[in-house]
Write a protein that holds these residues in place. Structure first.
Motif, PDB file in Angstrom:
ATOM      1  N   TYR A   8      20.507 -22.766  12.710  1.00  0.00           N
ATOM      2  CA  TYR A   8      21.534 -22.419  13.711  1.00  0.00           C
ATOM      3  C   TYR A   8      21.108 -21.153  14.440  1.00  0.00           C
ATOM      4  CZ  TYR A   8      24.418 -25.946  11.558  1.00  0.00           C
ATOM      5  OH  TYR A   8      24.887 -27.154  11.106  1.00  0.00           O
ATOM      6  N   GLY A   9      21.085 -21.210  15.765  1.00  0.00           N
ATOM      7  CA  GLY A   9      20.668 -20.071  16.576  1.00  0.00           C
ATOM      8  C   GLY A   9      21.793 -19.053  16.742  1.00  0.00           C
ATOM      9  N   GLY A  10      21.462 -17.972  17.434  1.00  0.00           N
ATOM     10  CA  GLY A  10      22.382 -16.845  17.555  1.00  0.00           C
ATOM     11  C   GLY A  10      23.738 -17.191  18.154  1.00  0.00           C
ATOM     12  N   THR A  11      23.748 -17.983  19.227  1.00  0.00           N
ATOM     13  CA  THR A  11      25.022 -18.319  19.867  1.00  0.00           C
ATOM     14  C   THR A  11      25.875 -19.156  18.908  1.00  0.00           C
ATOM     15  OG1 THR A  11      23.677 -18.510  21.841  1.00  0.00           O
ATOM     16  CG2 THR A  11      25.983 -19.082  22.078  1.00  0.00           C
ATOM     17  N   SER A  12      25.213 -20.045  18.190  1.00  0.00           N
ATOM     18  CA  SER A  12      25.926 -20.907  17.235  1.00  0.00           C
ATOM     19  C   SER A  12      26.544 -20.083  16.099  1.00  0.00           C
ATOM     20  CB  SER A  12      24.959 -21.934  16.645  1.00  0.00           C
ATOM     21  OG  SER A  12      24.180 -22.518  17.665  1.00  0.00           O
ATOM     22  N   MET A  13      25.969 -18.910  15.846  1.00  0.00           N
ATOM     23  CA  MET A  13      26.452 -18.020  14.773  1.00  0.00           C
ATOM     24  C   MET A  13      27.206 -16.822  15.374  1.00  0.00           C
ATOM     25  SD  MET A  13      25.370 -19.136  11.778  1.00  0.00           S
ATOM     26  CE  MET A  13      25.440 -17.688  10.723  1.00  0.00           C
ATOM     27  N   GLY A  14      27.616 -16.951  16.662  1.00  0.00           N
ATOM     28  CA  GLY A  14      28.053 -15.799  17.438  1.00  0.00           C
ATOM     29  C   GLY A  14      29.338 -15.089  17.042  1.00  0.00           C
ATOM     30  N   SER A  15      30.186 -15.711  16.227  1.00  0.00           N
ATOM     31  CA  SER A  15      31.440 -15.067  15.813  1.00  0.00           C
ATOM     32  C   SER A  15      31.816 -15.641  14.449  1.00  0.00           C
ATOM     33  CB  SER A  15      32.547 -15.398  16.819  1.00  0.00           C
ATOM     34  OG  SER A  15      32.761 -16.804  16.837  1.00  0.00           O
ATOM     35  N   THR A  16      32.788 -15.009  13.786  1.00  0.00           N
ATOM     36  CA  THR A  16      33.187 -15.553  12.476  1.00  0.00           C
ATOM     37  C   THR A  16      33.776 -16.955  12.655  1.00  0.00           C
ATOM     38  OG1 THR A  16      35.201 -14.257  12.719  1.00  0.00           O
ATOM     39  CG2 THR A  16      33.527 -13.384  11.222  1.00  0.00           C
ATOM     40  N   GLU A  17      34.428 -17.162  13.793  1.00  0.00           N
ATOM     41  CA  GLU A  17      34.974 -18.494  14.055  1.00  0.00           C
ATOM     42  C   GLU A  17      33.853 -19.541  14.137  1.00  0.00           C
ATOM     43  OE1 GLU A  17      37.288 -18.291  17.603  1.00  0.00           O
ATOM     44  OE2 GLU A  17      37.830 -20.411  17.468  1.00  0.00           O
ATOM     45  N   ARG A  18      32.794 -19.169  14.831  1.00  0.00           N
ATOM     46  CA  ARG A  18      31.666 -20.109  14.958  1.00  0.00           C
ATOM     47  C   ARG A  18      30.968 -20.302  13.621  1.00  0.00           C
ATOM     48  NH1 ARG A  18      29.290 -18.752  20.961  1.00  0.00           N
ATOM     49  NH2 ARG A  18      31.028 -19.723  22.037  1.00  0.00           N
ATOM     50  N   ILE A  19      30.882 -19.226  12.841  1.00  0.00           N
ATOM     51  CA  ILE A  19      30.246 -19.340  11.520  1.00  0.00           C
ATOM     52  C   ILE A  19      31.088 -20.278  10.641  1.00  0.00           C
ATOM     53  CG2 ILE A  19      29.621 -18.059   9.421  1.00  0.00           C
ATOM     54  CD1 ILE A  19      28.853 -15.696  11.277  1.00  0.00           C
ATOM     55  N   ALA A  20      32.398 -20.166  10.762  1.00  0.00           N
ATOM     56  CA  ALA A  20      33.276 -21.058   9.989  1.00  0.00           C
ATOM     57  C   ALA A  20      33.036 -22.512  10.393  1.00  0.00           C
ATOM     58  CB  ALA A  20      34.736 -20.671  10.217  1.00  0.00           C
ATOM     59  N   ASN A  21      32.776 -22.729  11.689  1.00  0.00           N
ATOM     60  CA  ASN A  21      32.468 -24.075  12.174  1.00  0.00           C
ATOM     61  C   ASN A  21      31.142 -24.597  11.635  1.00  0.00           C
ATOM     62  OD1 ASN A  21      33.854 -25.876  13.989  1.00  0.00           O
ATOM     63  ND2 ASN A  21      34.267 -24.011  15.164  1.00  0.00           N
ATOM     64  N   VAL A  22      30.143 -23.686  11.616  1.00  0.00           N
ATOM     65  CA  VAL A  22      28.837 -24.061  11.047  1.00  0.00           C
ATOM     66  C   VAL A  22      29.045 -24.467   9.589  1.00  0.00           C
ATOM     67  CG1 VAL A  22      26.595 -23.145  10.296  1.00  0.00           C
ATOM     68  CG2 VAL A  22      27.430 -22.646  12.611  1.00  0.00           C
ATOM     69  N   ALA A  23      29.845 -23.677   8.864  1.00  0.00           N
ATOM     70  CA  ALA A  23      30.074 -23.973   7.444  1.00  0.00           C
ATOM     71  C   ALA A  23      30.706 -25.354   7.283  1.00  0.00           C
ATOM     72  CB  ALA A  23      30.964 -22.897   6.828  1.00  0.00           C
ATOM     73  N   LYS A  24      31.649 -25.678   8.170  1.00  0.00           N
ATOM     74  CA  LYS A  24      32.322 -26.993   8.081  1.00  0.00           C
ATOM     75  C   LYS A  24      31.313 -28.122   8.324  1.00  0.00           C
ATOM     76  CE  LYS A  24      37.167 -26.050   9.074  1.00  0.00           C
ATOM     77  NZ  LYS A  24      37.324 -24.597   9.331  1.00  0.00           N
ATOM     78  N   ARG A  25      30.427 -27.890   9.299  1.00  0.00           N
ATOM     79  CA  ARG A  25      29.424 -28.926   9.611  1.00  0.00           C
ATOM     80  C   ARG A  25      28.474 -29.108   8.425  1.00  0.00           C
ATOM     81  NH1 ARG A  25      28.023 -30.921  14.576  1.00  0.00           N
ATOM     82  NH2 ARG A  25      29.050 -29.214  15.663  1.00  0.00           N
ATOM     83  N   VAL A  26      28.010 -27.986   7.873  1.00  0.00           N
ATOM     84  CA  VAL A  26      27.073 -28.063   6.737  1.00  0.00           C
ATOM     85  C   VAL A  26      27.773 -28.709   5.542  1.00  0.00           C
ATOM     86  CG1 VAL A  26      25.703 -26.701   5.101  1.00  0.00           C
ATOM     87  CG2 VAL A  26      25.713 -26.081   7.532  1.00  0.00           C
ATOM     88  N   ALA A  27      29.026 -28.349   5.338  1.00  0.00           N
ATOM     89  CA  ALA A  27      29.789 -28.921   4.219  1.00  0.00           C
ATOM     90  C   ALA A  27      29.880 -30.442   4.372  1.00  0.00           C
ATOM     91  CB  ALA A  27      31.183 -28.302   4.174  1.00  0.00           C
ATOM     92  N   LYS A  28      30.066 -30.903   5.618  1.00  0.00           N
ATOM     93  CA  LYS A  28      30.141 -32.350   5.872  1.00  0.00           C
ATOM     94  C   LYS A  28      28.838 -33.031   5.429  1.00  0.00           C
ATOM     95  CE  LYS A  28      29.338 -33.829  10.084  1.00  0.00           C
ATOM     96  NZ  LYS A  28      29.523 -33.964  11.533  1.00  0.00           N
TER      97      LYS A  28
END
Ligand code: ADP
Ligand code: ASP
Ligand code: MG
Length: 422
Positions: A8-28
Protein backbone atom coordinates in the motif's frame (compact mmCIF):
# COMPACT_ATOMS: atom_id res chain seq x y z
CA UNK A 1 -4.94 -21.01 -0.06
CA UNK A 2 -2.24 -18.79 -1.46
CA UNK A 3 0.57 -16.67 -0.08
CA UNK A 4 -0.11 -13.09 -1.12
CA UNK A 5 1.88 -9.89 -0.63
CA UNK A 6 -0.03 -6.58 -0.59
CA UNK A 7 1.77 -3.25 -0.92
CA UNK A 8 0.00 0.00 0.00
CA UNK A 9 1.44 3.36 -1.07
CA UNK A 10 1.49 6.60 0.87
CA UNK A 11 -1.88 7.95 -0.26
CA UNK A 12 -3.52 4.62 0.53
CA UNK A 13 -2.06 4.89 4.06
CA UNK A 14 -2.72 8.65 4.24
CA UNK A 15 -4.91 8.84 7.37
CA UNK A 16 -6.06 6.60 10.21
CA UNK A 17 -9.34 6.25 8.36
CA UNK A 18 -7.54 4.99 5.27
CA UNK A 19 -5.37 2.69 7.36
CA UNK A 20 -8.53 1.25 8.90
CA UNK A 21 -9.78 0.62 5.35
CA UNK A 22 -6.53 -1.10 4.40
CA UNK A 23 -6.90 -3.29 7.49
CA UNK A 24 -10.45 -4.24 6.46
CA UNK A 25 -9.27 -5.16 2.96
CA UNK A 26 -6.36 -7.24 4.28
CA UNK A 27 -8.65 -8.90 6.82
CA UNK A 28 -10.99 -9.88 3.96
CA UNK A 29 -8.10 -11.58 2.14
CA UNK A 30 -6.91 -13.30 5.34
CA UNK A 31 -10.44 -14.53 6.09
CA UNK A 32 -10.64 -15.94 2.57
CA UNK A 33 -7.89 -18.31 3.72
CA UNK A 34 -4.79 -16.62 2.29
CA UNK A 35 -1.49 -16.18 4.08
CA UNK A 36 -0.94 -12.43 4.03
CA UNK A 37 2.17 -10.27 4.11
CA UNK A 38 1.62 -6.51 3.88
CA UNK A 39 4.25 -3.91 2.98
CA UNK A 40 3.07 -0.33 3.54
CA UNK A 41 4.75 3.00 2.75
CA UNK A 42 4.90 5.96 5.07
CA UNK A 43 1.71 8.04 5.31
CA UNK A 44 1.53 10.44 2.34
CA UNK A 45 3.76 13.47 2.67
CA UNK A 46 5.59 12.01 5.64
CA UNK A 47 8.88 11.15 3.90
CA UNK A 48 9.00 14.65 2.41
CA UNK A 49 8.24 16.15 5.81
CA UNK A 50 11.02 14.19 7.48
CA UNK A 51 13.59 15.07 4.82
CA UNK A 52 12.47 18.70 5.08
CA UNK A 53 13.31 18.71 8.78
CA UNK A 54 16.88 17.69 7.98
CA UNK A 55 17.13 20.57 5.50
CA UNK A 56 15.99 23.02 8.18
CA UNK A 57 19.00 22.06 10.26
CA UNK A 58 21.74 21.84 7.66
CA UNK A 59 22.23 22.05 3.91
CA UNK A 60 22.27 18.67 2.17
CA UNK A 61 25.62 16.91 1.81
CA UNK A 62 26.78 13.85 -0.09
CA UNK A 63 29.07 12.20 2.46
CA UNK A 64 28.17 8.85 4.01
CA UNK A 65 27.95 10.18 7.56
CA UNK A 66 25.21 12.62 6.49
CA UNK A 67 23.37 10.16 4.23
CA UNK A 68 23.38 7.56 7.02
CA UNK A 69 21.43 9.92 9.24
CA UNK A 70 19.01 10.80 6.44
CA UNK A 71 18.16 7.09 6.22
CA UNK A 72 17.82 6.81 9.98
CA UNK A 73 15.35 9.70 9.78
CA UNK A 74 13.40 8.85 6.60
CA UNK A 75 12.91 5.20 7.56
CA UNK A 76 10.81 6.18 10.58
CA UNK A 77 7.83 7.06 8.38
CA UNK A 78 7.35 3.41 7.45
CA UNK A 79 7.77 2.32 11.06
CA UNK A 80 4.77 4.45 12.06
CA UNK A 81 2.74 2.87 9.24
CA UNK A 82 3.43 -0.76 10.18
CA UNK A 83 2.64 -0.18 13.85
CA UNK A 84 -0.65 1.55 13.01
CA UNK A 85 -1.66 -1.09 10.48
CA UNK A 86 -0.95 -3.92 12.94
CA UNK A 87 -3.09 -2.15 15.56
CA UNK A 88 -5.88 -1.67 13.02
CA UNK A 89 -5.78 -5.35 12.01
CA UNK A 90 -5.83 -6.52 15.61
CA UNK A 91 -8.85 -4.26 16.13
CA UNK A 92 -10.49 -6.19 13.26
CA UNK A 93 -9.86 -9.36 15.22
CA UNK A 94 -7.05 -10.50 12.92
CA UNK A 95 -3.75 -11.53 14.58
CA UNK A 96 -1.01 -9.33 13.13
CA UNK A 97 2.61 -8.54 13.86
CA UNK A 98 4.82 -5.80 12.41
CA UNK A 99 8.54 -5.71 11.71
CA UNK A 100 11.03 -3.04 10.72
CA UNK A 101 13.45 -4.00 7.94
CA UNK A 102 16.29 -4.74 10.35
CA UNK A 103 14.12 -7.12 12.36
CA UNK A 104 13.35 -9.42 9.42
CA UNK A 105 16.17 -8.77 8.46
CA UNK A 106 16.14 -7.30 4.94
CA UNK A 107 19.87 -7.03 4.27
CA UNK A 108 21.06 -4.35 1.87
CA UNK A 109 24.21 -2.71 0.57
CA UNK A 110 25.46 0.31 2.50
CA UNK A 111 24.67 2.80 -0.27
CA UNK A 112 22.58 5.06 1.96
CA UNK A 113 19.49 6.64 0.34
CA UNK A 114 19.73 4.17 -2.57
CA UNK A 115 20.64 0.84 -1.02
CA UNK A 116 20.12 -2.43 -2.89
CA UNK A 117 18.56 -5.48 -1.31
CA UNK A 118 21.06 -8.37 -0.99
CA UNK A 119 19.00 -10.94 0.91
CA UNK A 120 15.85 -11.42 2.96
CA UNK A 121 15.66 -13.91 5.81
CA UNK A 122 12.22 -15.49 5.52
CA UNK A 123 12.28 -17.63 8.67
CA UNK A 124 10.55 -15.29 11.11
CA UNK A 125 7.91 -14.36 8.54
CA UNK A 126 7.17 -17.99 7.69
CA UNK A 127 6.84 -18.91 11.36
CA UNK A 128 4.34 -16.08 11.93
CA UNK A 129 2.37 -17.01 8.82
CA UNK A 130 2.26 -20.63 9.98
CA UNK A 131 0.94 -19.36 13.31
CA UNK A 132 -1.90 -17.66 11.46
CA UNK A 133 -0.69 -14.08 11.71
CA UNK A 134 -0.71 -11.36 9.10
CA UNK A 135 2.89 -10.13 8.82
CA UNK A 136 3.43 -6.42 8.20
CA UNK A 137 6.89 -5.33 7.04
CA UNK A 138 8.11 -1.78 6.57
CA UNK A 139 8.58 -0.73 2.97
CA UNK A 140 11.56 1.32 1.79
CA UNK A 141 14.05 0.23 4.45
CA UNK A 142 16.63 -2.41 5.27
CA UNK A 143 19.83 -2.86 7.20
CA UNK A 144 23.43 -3.06 6.00
CA UNK A 145 26.09 -5.55 7.12
CA UNK A 146 27.22 -3.13 9.82
CA UNK A 147 23.72 -2.93 11.33
CA UNK A 148 22.97 0.55 9.97
CA UNK A 149 19.47 1.35 8.79
CA UNK A 150 19.32 1.99 5.03
CA UNK A 151 16.63 3.11 2.59
CA UNK A 152 16.02 1.97 -0.98
CA UNK A 153 15.47 5.30 -2.76
CA UNK A 154 12.22 7.23 -3.26
CA UNK A 155 9.34 4.99 -4.15
CA UNK A 156 11.31 2.07 -2.70
CA UNK A 157 8.39 0.36 -0.95
CA UNK A 158 7.43 -1.18 -4.30
CA UNK A 159 10.82 -2.85 -4.34
CA UNK A 160 10.50 -4.01 -0.73
CA UNK A 161 7.19 -5.64 -1.55
CA UNK A 162 8.37 -7.43 -4.67
CA UNK A 163 11.60 -8.55 -2.96
CA UNK A 164 9.62 -9.94 -0.03
CA UNK A 165 7.30 -11.70 -2.49
CA UNK A 166 10.32 -13.19 -4.28
CA UNK A 167 11.93 -14.36 -1.03
CA UNK A 168 8.69 -16.02 0.08
CA UNK A 169 7.91 -17.35 -3.41
CA UNK A 170 4.54 -15.68 -3.00
CA UNK A 171 1.77 -16.54 -5.41
CA UNK A 172 1.21 -12.87 -6.25
CA UNK A 173 2.36 -9.40 -5.29
CA UNK A 174 -0.45 -6.84 -5.43
CA UNK A 175 0.63 -3.21 -5.57
CA UNK A 176 -2.29 -1.10 -4.30
CA UNK A 177 -2.06 2.56 -5.22
CA UNK A 178 -4.09 5.70 -5.90
CA UNK A 179 -4.80 4.87 -9.55
CA UNK A 180 -6.48 1.67 -10.71
CA UNK A 181 -3.58 0.32 -12.75
CA UNK A 182 -0.84 1.19 -15.20
CA UNK A 183 -2.05 3.64 -17.82
CA UNK A 184 -0.86 4.48 -21.32
CA UNK A 185 0.62 7.59 -19.69
CA UNK A 186 0.21 9.40 -16.38
CA UNK A 187 -3.58 9.90 -16.13
CA UNK A 188 -2.98 13.06 -14.10
CA UNK A 189 -1.36 14.69 -17.12
CA UNK A 190 -3.45 13.17 -19.89
CA UNK A 191 -7.05 12.58 -18.79
CA UNK A 192 -7.63 10.54 -21.98
CA UNK A 193 -5.04 7.97 -20.85
CA UNK A 194 -6.30 4.41 -20.83
CA UNK A 195 -5.68 1.67 -18.30
CA UNK A 196 -3.75 -1.27 -19.70
CA UNK A 197 -5.13 -4.70 -18.79
CA UNK A 198 -1.67 -6.16 -19.15
CA UNK A 199 1.74 -4.71 -19.77
CA UNK A 200 4.82 -6.74 -20.59
CA UNK A 201 7.59 -6.80 -18.08
CA UNK A 202 10.01 -5.26 -20.58
CA UNK A 203 7.69 -2.36 -21.35
CA UNK A 204 7.07 -1.76 -17.67
CA UNK A 205 10.81 -1.75 -17.07
CA UNK A 206 11.30 0.90 -19.77
CA UNK A 207 8.36 2.99 -18.59
CA UNK A 208 9.59 2.92 -14.98
CA UNK A 209 13.13 3.79 -15.98
CA UNK A 210 11.92 6.61 -18.25
CA UNK A 211 9.95 8.31 -15.53
CA UNK A 212 6.57 6.61 -14.96
CA UNK A 213 6.60 6.78 -11.21
CA UNK A 214 3.78 4.29 -10.76
CA UNK A 215 6.41 1.60 -9.98
CA UNK A 216 9.97 2.02 -8.78
CA UNK A 217 12.23 0.56 -11.46
CA UNK A 218 14.00 -1.82 -9.11
CA UNK A 219 10.69 -3.45 -8.19
CA UNK A 220 10.18 -4.29 -11.86
CA UNK A 221 13.75 -5.61 -12.13
CA UNK A 222 13.09 -7.87 -9.14
CA UNK A 223 9.81 -9.07 -10.58
CA UNK A 224 11.58 -9.96 -13.83
CA UNK A 225 14.53 -11.69 -12.20
CA UNK A 226 12.44 -13.85 -9.88
CA UNK A 227 9.32 -14.05 -12.05
CA UNK A 228 7.09 -12.62 -9.35
CA UNK A 229 3.50 -12.35 -10.59
CA UNK A 230 2.67 -8.72 -10.05
CA UNK A 231 -0.43 -6.56 -10.43
CA UNK A 232 -1.05 -2.82 -9.95
CA UNK A 233 -4.54 -1.97 -8.65
CA UNK A 234 -6.57 0.59 -6.75
CA UNK A 235 -6.78 0.84 -2.98
CA UNK A 236 -9.76 3.17 -3.39
CA UNK A 237 -12.34 0.60 -4.42
CA UNK A 238 -14.72 -0.25 -1.54
CA UNK A 239 -12.82 -2.66 0.72
CA UNK A 240 -15.68 -5.15 0.61
CA UNK A 241 -15.83 -5.64 -3.17
CA UNK A 242 -15.88 -9.25 -4.27
CA UNK A 243 -12.40 -10.70 -3.73
CA UNK A 244 -12.37 -12.58 -7.03
CA UNK A 245 -13.29 -9.43 -8.91
CA UNK A 246 -10.59 -7.51 -7.02
CA UNK A 247 -8.00 -10.21 -7.79
CA UNK A 248 -8.58 -9.68 -11.53
CA UNK A 249 -8.69 -5.87 -11.50
CA UNK A 250 -5.94 -3.40 -12.35
CA UNK A 251 -2.97 -4.16 -14.59
CA UNK A 252 -1.09 -7.44 -14.70
CA UNK A 253 2.61 -7.38 -15.54
CA UNK A 254 3.20 -10.27 -17.94
CA UNK A 255 6.38 -12.15 -18.76
CA UNK A 256 5.37 -13.86 -22.00
CA UNK A 257 4.77 -11.77 -25.09
CA UNK A 258 1.85 -13.90 -26.20
CA UNK A 259 0.10 -13.18 -22.90
CA UNK A 260 -0.01 -9.63 -24.12
CA UNK A 261 -3.61 -8.83 -24.91
CA UNK A 262 -3.13 -5.51 -26.61
CA UNK A 263 -0.78 -5.48 -29.55
CA UNK A 264 -0.30 -1.75 -30.02
CA UNK A 265 3.01 -0.68 -31.55
CA UNK A 266 3.41 1.96 -28.85
CA UNK A 267 2.02 0.89 -25.47
CA UNK A 268 2.85 3.89 -23.38
CA UNK A 269 4.38 7.33 -23.08
CA UNK A 270 6.68 8.24 -20.24
CA UNK A 271 8.14 11.59 -19.29
CA UNK A 272 10.69 12.83 -16.87
CA UNK A 273 11.32 16.33 -15.57
CA UNK A 274 14.16 15.30 -13.30
CA UNK A 275 17.04 15.79 -15.68
CA UNK A 276 19.25 18.69 -16.73
CA UNK A 277 21.38 19.10 -19.84
CA UNK A 278 25.06 19.97 -19.83
CA UNK A 279 27.06 20.86 -22.94
CA UNK A 280 30.82 21.12 -23.16
CA UNK A 281 31.55 23.33 -26.15
CA UNK A 282 34.64 23.63 -28.32
CA UNK A 283 36.24 20.35 -27.23
CA UNK A 284 39.28 19.21 -29.26
CA UNK A 285 38.03 16.24 -31.31
CA UNK A 286 40.65 13.70 -30.31
CA UNK A 287 40.46 10.10 -29.05
CA UNK A 288 39.54 9.84 -25.37
CA UNK A 289 37.51 13.02 -24.94
CA UNK A 290 34.32 11.19 -24.02
CA UNK A 291 36.25 9.32 -21.39
CA UNK A 292 37.89 12.47 -20.06
CA UNK A 293 34.55 14.20 -19.62
CA UNK A 294 32.30 11.33 -18.59
CA UNK A 295 35.00 9.48 -16.64
CA UNK A 296 35.37 12.48 -14.33
CA UNK A 297 31.58 12.71 -13.94
CA UNK A 298 31.31 8.97 -13.18
CA UNK A 299 34.14 9.21 -10.65
CA UNK A 300 32.06 11.78 -8.80
CA UNK A 301 29.27 9.18 -8.66
CA UNK A 302 27.02 11.13 -10.99
CA UNK A 303 24.92 9.09 -13.39
CA UNK A 304 24.70 10.21 -16.98
CA UNK A 305 21.71 9.48 -19.19
CA UNK A 306 21.35 10.72 -22.80
CA UNK A 307 24.66 11.54 -24.51
CA UNK A 308 25.38 13.18 -27.87
CA UNK A 309 28.56 14.27 -29.54
CA UNK A 310 28.27 16.60 -32.50
CA UNK A 311 30.08 16.39 -35.78
CA UNK A 312 33.42 18.05 -35.52
CA UNK A 313 34.23 21.29 -37.29
CA UNK A 314 37.77 22.66 -37.51
CA UNK A 315 38.95 19.87 -35.17
CA UNK A 316 36.54 20.96 -32.42
CA UNK A 317 33.30 19.38 -31.30
CA UNK A 318 30.47 19.86 -28.79
CA UNK A 319 29.58 17.20 -26.29
CA UNK A 320 26.23 17.14 -24.46
CA UNK A 321 24.69 14.86 -21.89
CA UNK A 322 21.97 14.82 -19.23
CA UNK A 323 22.26 14.20 -15.49
CA UNK A 324 19.73 14.13 -12.67
CA UNK A 325 18.79 17.67 -11.60
CA UNK A 326 19.99 16.93 -8.08
CA UNK A 327 23.48 16.33 -9.49
CA UNK A 328 23.45 19.28 -11.88
CA UNK A 329 25.25 21.88 -9.73
CA UNK A 330 27.90 19.39 -8.67
CA UNK A 331 28.48 18.26 -12.27
CA UNK A 332 28.76 21.87 -13.52
CA UNK A 333 31.29 22.76 -10.79
CA UNK A 334 33.33 19.68 -11.52
CA UNK A 335 33.42 20.37 -15.24
CA UNK A 336 34.27 24.04 -14.86
CA UNK A 337 36.96 23.52 -12.24
CA UNK A 338 38.62 20.29 -13.30
CA UNK A 339 37.63 19.08 -16.74
CA UNK A 340 37.55 22.30 -18.75
CA UNK A 341 41.13 23.39 -17.93
CA UNK A 342 42.48 19.87 -18.54
CA UNK A 343 40.66 19.51 -21.86
CA UNK A 344 41.27 22.93 -23.20
CA UNK A 345 37.56 23.18 -24.06
CA UNK A 346 36.00 26.56 -24.66
CA UNK A 347 32.95 26.59 -22.43
CA UNK A 348 30.45 24.57 -20.43
CA UNK A 349 26.80 25.55 -20.50
CA UNK A 350 23.80 24.00 -18.81
CA UNK A 351 20.02 23.97 -19.00
CA UNK A 352 17.73 22.73 -16.24
CA UNK A 353 14.50 23.52 -18.08
CA UNK A 354 14.40 20.39 -20.15
CA UNK A 355 12.39 17.21 -20.03
CA UNK A 356 12.62 13.81 -21.61
CA UNK A 357 9.59 12.33 -23.35
CA UNK A 358 9.65 8.69 -24.45
CA UNK A 359 7.46 6.34 -26.42
CA UNK A 360 7.63 2.69 -25.34
CA UNK A 361 6.37 -0.50 -26.97
CA UNK A 362 7.58 -3.98 -27.80
CA UNK A 363 5.79 -3.56 -31.13
CA UNK A 364 8.57 -1.12 -32.08
CA UNK A 365 10.83 -4.13 -32.64
CA UNK A 366 8.85 -5.25 -35.64
CA UNK A 367 7.64 -1.92 -37.01
CA UNK A 368 9.70 0.62 -38.86
CA UNK A 369 9.00 4.33 -38.97
CA UNK A 370 7.79 4.64 -35.40
CA UNK A 371 10.56 7.02 -34.35
CA UNK A 372 10.12 9.14 -37.47
CA UNK A 373 6.40 9.40 -36.77
CA UNK A 374 7.29 10.67 -33.30
CA UNK A 375 9.57 13.32 -34.81
CA UNK A 376 6.88 14.35 -37.29
CA UNK A 377 4.25 14.76 -34.57
CA UNK A 378 6.61 16.94 -32.54
CA UNK A 379 7.54 18.98 -35.61
CA UNK A 380 3.85 19.59 -36.36
CA UNK A 381 3.49 21.00 -32.86
CA UNK A 382 6.52 23.23 -33.44
CA UNK A 383 8.53 21.47 -30.75
CA UNK A 384 12.28 21.45 -31.22
CA UNK A 385 14.12 18.21 -30.38
CA UNK A 386 17.42 18.79 -28.56
CA UNK A 387 18.59 15.20 -28.12
CA UNK A 388 17.44 11.75 -29.21
CA UNK A 389 18.12 8.36 -27.75
CA UNK A 390 16.74 5.02 -28.92
CA UNK A 391 16.77 1.39 -27.95
CA UNK A 392 14.93 -1.64 -29.29
CA UNK A 393 11.61 -0.80 -27.63
CA UNK A 394 11.77 2.92 -26.93
CA UNK A 395 12.59 6.30 -28.43
CA UNK A 396 13.30 9.25 -26.15
CA UNK A 397 13.66 12.91 -26.98
CA UNK A 398 14.90 15.76 -24.85
CA UNK A 399 12.84 18.92 -25.35
CA UNK A 400 12.13 22.25 -23.64
CA UNK A 401 10.26 21.58 -20.41
CA UNK A 402 7.51 24.03 -21.29
CA UNK A 403 6.33 21.78 -24.13
CA UNK A 404 6.17 18.62 -22.08
CA UNK A 405 2.41 18.30 -21.68
CA UNK A 406 1.80 19.36 -25.26
CA UNK A 407 4.25 16.75 -26.52
CA UNK A 408 2.85 13.95 -24.36
CA UNK A 409 -0.75 14.73 -25.37
CA UNK A 410 0.07 15.01 -29.07
CA UNK A 411 1.99 11.73 -29.08
CA UNK A 412 -0.68 10.00 -27.03
CA UNK A 413 -3.25 10.95 -29.63
CA UNK A 414 -1.08 10.28 -32.66
CA UNK A 415 -0.22 6.75 -31.55
CA UNK A 416 -3.89 5.93 -30.95
CA UNK A 417 -3.68 5.65 -27.20
CA UNK A 418 -6.59 7.94 -26.30
CA UNK A 419 -9.74 6.47 -24.75
CA UNK A 420 -11.76 7.34 -27.80
CA UNK A 421 -9.52 5.52 -30.23
CA UNK A 422 -9.23 2.38 -28.10
P1 ADP B 1 2.15 5.15 -4.22
O1 ADP B 1 2.19 6.18 -3.16
O2 ADP B 1 0.94 4.26 -4.14
O3 ADP B 1 3.42 4.39 -4.35
P2 ADP B 1 2.90 6.74 -6.52
O4 ADP B 1 2.57 8.19 -6.42
O5 ADP B 1 4.29 6.32 -6.27
O6 ADP B 1 1.89 5.96 -5.57
O7 ADP B 1 2.47 6.15 -7.95
C1 ADP B 1 1.16 6.35 -8.43
C2 ADP B 1 1.13 7.58 -9.34
O8 ADP B 1 1.90 7.31 -10.50
C3 ADP B 1 -0.23 7.89 -9.89
O9 ADP B 1 -0.96 8.72 -9.01
C4 ADP B 1 0.07 8.57 -11.23
O10 ADP B 1 -0.04 9.98 -11.16
C5 ADP B 1 1.53 8.25 -11.49
N1 ADP B 1 1.78 7.66 -12.82
C6 ADP B 1 2.77 8.05 -13.66
N2 ADP B 1 2.73 7.36 -14.80
C7 ADP B 1 1.69 6.51 -14.69
C8 ADP B 1 1.15 5.51 -15.56
N3 ADP B 1 1.66 5.26 -16.76
N4 ADP B 1 0.08 4.81 -15.12
C9 ADP B 1 -0.46 5.04 -13.90
N5 ADP B 1 0.03 5.97 -13.05
C10 ADP B 1 1.08 6.70 -13.42
N1 ASP C 1 8.00 6.56 1.67
C1 ASP C 1 8.99 6.42 0.64
C2 ASP C 1 8.91 7.58 -0.32
O1 ASP C 1 8.12 8.48 -0.13
C3 ASP C 1 8.90 5.10 -0.06
C4 ASP C 1 7.65 4.86 -0.87
O2 ASP C 1 6.66 5.58 -0.72
O3 ASP C 1 7.66 3.91 -1.67
O4 ASP C 1 9.66 7.64 -1.25
MG1 MG D 1 5.24 4.80 -5.29
Amino acid sequence: MALIVHKYGGTSMGSTERIANVAKRVAKWARAGHQMVVVPSAMSGETNRLLGLAKELAPARQDASYLRELDMLASTGEQVSVGLLAIALQAEGVPAVSYAGWQVPIKTSNAYTKARIDSIDDRKVRADLAAGKVVIITGFQGVDAGGNVTTLGRGGSDTSAVAVAAALKADECLIYTDVDGVYTTDPRVVPEARRLQTVSFEEMLEMASLGSKVLQIRSVEFAGKYKVPMRVLSSFTPWDIDINEEAKSGTLITFEEDEQMEQAVVSGIAFNRDEAKISVLGVPDTPGIAFQILGAVADANIEVDVIIQNLSKDGKTDFSFTVHRNDYARAMDLLKEKVLPALGAAEVVGDTRICKVSIVGIGMRSHVGVASKMFRVLAEEGINIQMISTSEIKTSVVIDEKYMELAVRALHRAFGLDQASA
